[in-house]
Motif scaffolding. Structure first.
Motif, mmCIF file in Angstrom:
data_model
loop_
_atom_site.group_PDB
_atom_site.id
_atom_site.type_symbol
_atom_site.label_atom_id
_atom_site.label_comp_id
_atom_site.label_asym_id
_atom_site.label_seq_id
_atom_site.Cartn_x
_atom_site.Cartn_y
_atom_site.Cartn_z
ATOM 1 N N LEU A 112 0.697 -1.252 0.018
ATOM 2 C CA LEU A 112 0.097 -0.130 -0.035
ATOM 3 C C LEU A 112 0.852 1.132 -0.205
ATOM 4 N N SER A 113 0.354 2.477 -0.525
ATOM 5 C CA SER A 113 1.093 3.756 -0.479
ATOM 6 C C SER A 113 0.937 4.065 1.202
ATOM 7 N N GLN A 118 -2.355 4.598 5.637
ATOM 8 C CA GLN A 118 -2.826 5.831 6.842
ATOM 9 C C GLN A 118 -4.301 5.534 7.031
ATOM 10 N N GLY A 119 -5.197 5.460 5.710
ATOM 11 C CA GLY A 119 -6.463 5.257 5.816
ATOM 12 C C GLY A 119 -6.995 4.060 6.410
ATOM 13 N N TRP A 121 -5.075 1.993 8.629
ATOM 14 C CA TRP A 121 -4.509 2.190 10.151
ATOM 15 C C TRP A 121 -4.276 3.673 10.604
ATOM 16 N N PRO A 122 -5.232 4.075 11.018
ATOM 17 C CA PRO A 122 -4.954 5.606 11.424
ATOM 18 C C PRO A 122 -4.124 5.761 12.629
ATOM 19 N N GLN A 123 -3.986 4.766 13.354
ATOM 20 C CA GLN A 123 -3.317 4.758 14.398
ATOM 21 C C GLN A 123 -1.670 4.900 14.469
ATOM 22 N N PHE A 124 -1.397 4.614 13.145
ATOM 23 C CA PHE A 124 0.347 4.955 12.753
ATOM 24 C C PHE A 124 0.379 6.082 11.746
ATOM 25 N N SER A 128 6.731 5.784 4.243
ATOM 26 C CA SER A 128 7.117 5.257 3.253
ATOM 27 C C SER A 128 5.918 4.174 2.598
ATOM 28 N N GLU A 129 6.079 3.656 1.539
ATOM 29 C CA GLU A 129 5.196 2.496 1.183
ATOM 30 C C GLU A 129 4.908 1.464 2.378
ATOM 31 N N VAL A 130 3.882 0.509 2.377
ATOM 32 C CA VAL A 130 3.894 -0.267 3.386
ATOM 33 C C VAL A 130 3.599 -1.866 2.852
#
Length: 378
Positions: A112-113, A118-119, A121-124, A128-130
Motif C-alpha cells: 500500500l502507499s 494511513q486510511g 490504520w490511522p493509529q500509525f 514510506s510504502e507499506v
C-alpha cells in the motif's frame, strides 16, 4: 544415565527437549533459574511471529516452523500464537527484497502507499510504502516454553532440573559427557545440547569443544534490550479496542523500531515498543542489571509521538530482555564431538523455536543437519 542433556530452558531448549522426547529419547534439561525466567530471552507474553525477511531462506523456514507450531497447539490443545497481521515500512526496510521473497515463496501480502495505509490504520503514521502480511501474529513466549516442556514431561522421558547452574561440560575417560553445576553436582549423558542464550559466551570457555570449532564460531554480542508498553487511546468504557493493532517493523535511516500487542502479562491494554539492538552491550548475561535508561525511555516516547498517534506516549510498563547477536544476525546451530551449540539469536529466533529444536535434535542424534548458513565457519 540420561541419553541427552539440554542446557537452558528457554524457547530453544524447550523445543529441543520436546523434539528429542517425541523421537523416544531420554532428556535432562538443566536450567540455571526457572524456565522462561525474566533474566533470559524467552520471558513474557509477546514476541513477533512474522514471515517478512529479505533472505528467502528465513521466510521458507518460518513456513516450516508454522507447521510445527500448529502441531504444538494441536497436541497440547493450547493457543500460543495469536493472529494480528504485520506492517513493514521505512526507507531502510528492504521493501523490494521483502516483496520479491513473498512473491517467490507464496506468502499472502499487500503493498500500500503511505496514504492508503494511513486510511486503513490511522493509529500509525507512515513515511514510506507499506507491506502488509495478514498471517503474522504474536507468540506468547512464556506459554510456548511451558507448553513444550509439558509435552516433553508428558512423554515420561524428560526431567527438568531448575536452579541448576551448569558451569562446565567435560568428556569422560570411558566415553560420554558430564555437566557439572556450580554446586558440584554432575549429570552424565552421551550428548549435550547447549541452548544457553545470553550465558553462552561465558559458558563456552568451560566446554570441551575442539579448538578449531571454537575458533570458527562468530563473535557473540549480548545486549540488554529495553521495551516499553504504551496504552492504546481508542478504548471504550469496557476496555475494548476500537480497532485491532498489528505488529510492525519500521526501519528508517535514523532508527529501527518494532512493536506488537503486549499480551496477557501487561493486561492486553497497550503496544510493546522497542528500538532494535538499542540496548547496552554486555560481556554476557551475567552482567545484566535490568535497568531502564531515561535516554531510551525518552527516545521511545518521542518515537510514539511521531509515528504512533493511536498510543498515549506514556509507558505504563517497562522491561528488559537479552539479545544474543552474531555479526550477520544468523543463527548458530552446529555440532562437534557430541556437543551441539544452539544460539537462536540476534533477537529474531522466537518464531523458529520448534524448528530449531528439530535441527538440534537432528544434529544430536545424527539423523540430519541444520542449514549450512547456521554452521560454524570452519
Amino acid at each position: 544415565m540420561s541419553e541427552y542433556i539440554v542446557i537452558g530452558a528457554g524457547l530453544a531448549g524447550a523445543a529441543t527437549a520436546w523434539a528429542l522426547t517425541a523421537r523416544g529419547e531420554n532428556v535432562t534439561v538443566l536450567e540455571r533459574h526457572t524456565p522462561a525466567n525474566a533474566r533470559g530471552s524467552s520471558h513474557g507474553s509477546a514476541r513477533i511471529f512474522r514471515y517478512a525477511y529479505p533472505d528467502r531462506l528465513y521466510t521458507e523456514l518460518v513456513l516450516r516452523a508454522r507447521s510445527l507450531w500448529d502441531e504444538v497447539e494441536r497436541v497440547s490443545e493450547t493457543t500460543v500464537i495469536s493472529p494480528t497481521g504485520a506492517l513493514d515500512h521505512g526507507e531502510a526496510r528492504h521493501m523490494t527484497r521483502l516483496i520479491d521473497v513473498f512473491d517467490k515463496v507464496g506468502v499472502d501480502h499487500e503493498v500500500l502507499s503511505a496514504s492508503a495505509a494511513q486510511g486503513r490504520w490511522p493509529q500509525f503514521t507512515f513515511d514510506s510504502e507499506v507491506l502488509w502480511h495478514p498471517d503474522a501474529g504474536v507468540i506468547d513466549s512464556e506459554l510456548a516454553v511451558t507448553t513444550m516442556l509439558d509435552l516433553a514431561l508428558r512423554s515420561g522421558r524428560a526431567r527438568i532440573l531448575q536452579n541448576w547452574e551448569a558451569t562446565s561440560v567435560a568428556r569422560q575417560a570411558g566415553g560420554g559427557l558430564k555437566v557439572t553445576s556450580a554446586m558440584g553436582e554432575v549429570v552424565e549423558g552421551s550428548r549435550v545440547i547447549v541452548a544457553a542464550g545470553g550465558w553462552l559466551p561465558a559458558l563456552l570457555t568451560s566446554i570441551e569443544l575442539p579448538i578449531g570449532f571454537l575458533a570458527s564460531l562468530p563473535k557473540f554480542e549480548v545486549r540488554q534490550e529495553q521495551a516499553f508498553h504504551m496504552p492504546y487511546r481508542d478504548v471504550n468504557e469496557y476496555g475494548q479496542l476500537a480497532r485491532a493493532w498489528p505488529t510492525f517493523i519500521h526501519k528508517s535511516n535514523e532508527l529501527s523500531a518494532y512493536g506488537l500487542p503486549g499480551g496477557r502479562d501487561v493486561d492486553y491494554r497497550g503496544q510493546k515498543l522497542a528500538q532494535f539492538n538499542g540496548g547496552r552491550v554486555l560481556g554476557s548475561a551475567l552482567d545484566q542489571d535490568g535497568c531502564i535508561t531515561s535516554e531510551m525511555r525518552a527516545r521511545m516516547v518521542e518515537y510514539a509521538n511521531r509515528y504512533l498517534p493511536g498510543l498515549i506516549p506514556e509507558p505504563y510498563a517497562e522491561t528488559t530482555c537479552l539479545f544474543t547477536n552474531t555479526p550477520t544476525e544468523d543463527f548458530v546451530i552446529d555440532e562437534a564431538d557430541g556437543i551441539v551449540v544452539v544460539s537462536a539469536c540476534s533477537g529474531h529466533g522466537a518464531k523458529f523455536a520448534p524448528l530449531l529444536g528439530e535441527f538440534a535434535a537432528d544434529l544430536a542424534t545424527g539423523s540430519g543437519t541444520a542449514p549450512d548458513q547456521f554452521h560454524a565457519k570452519c
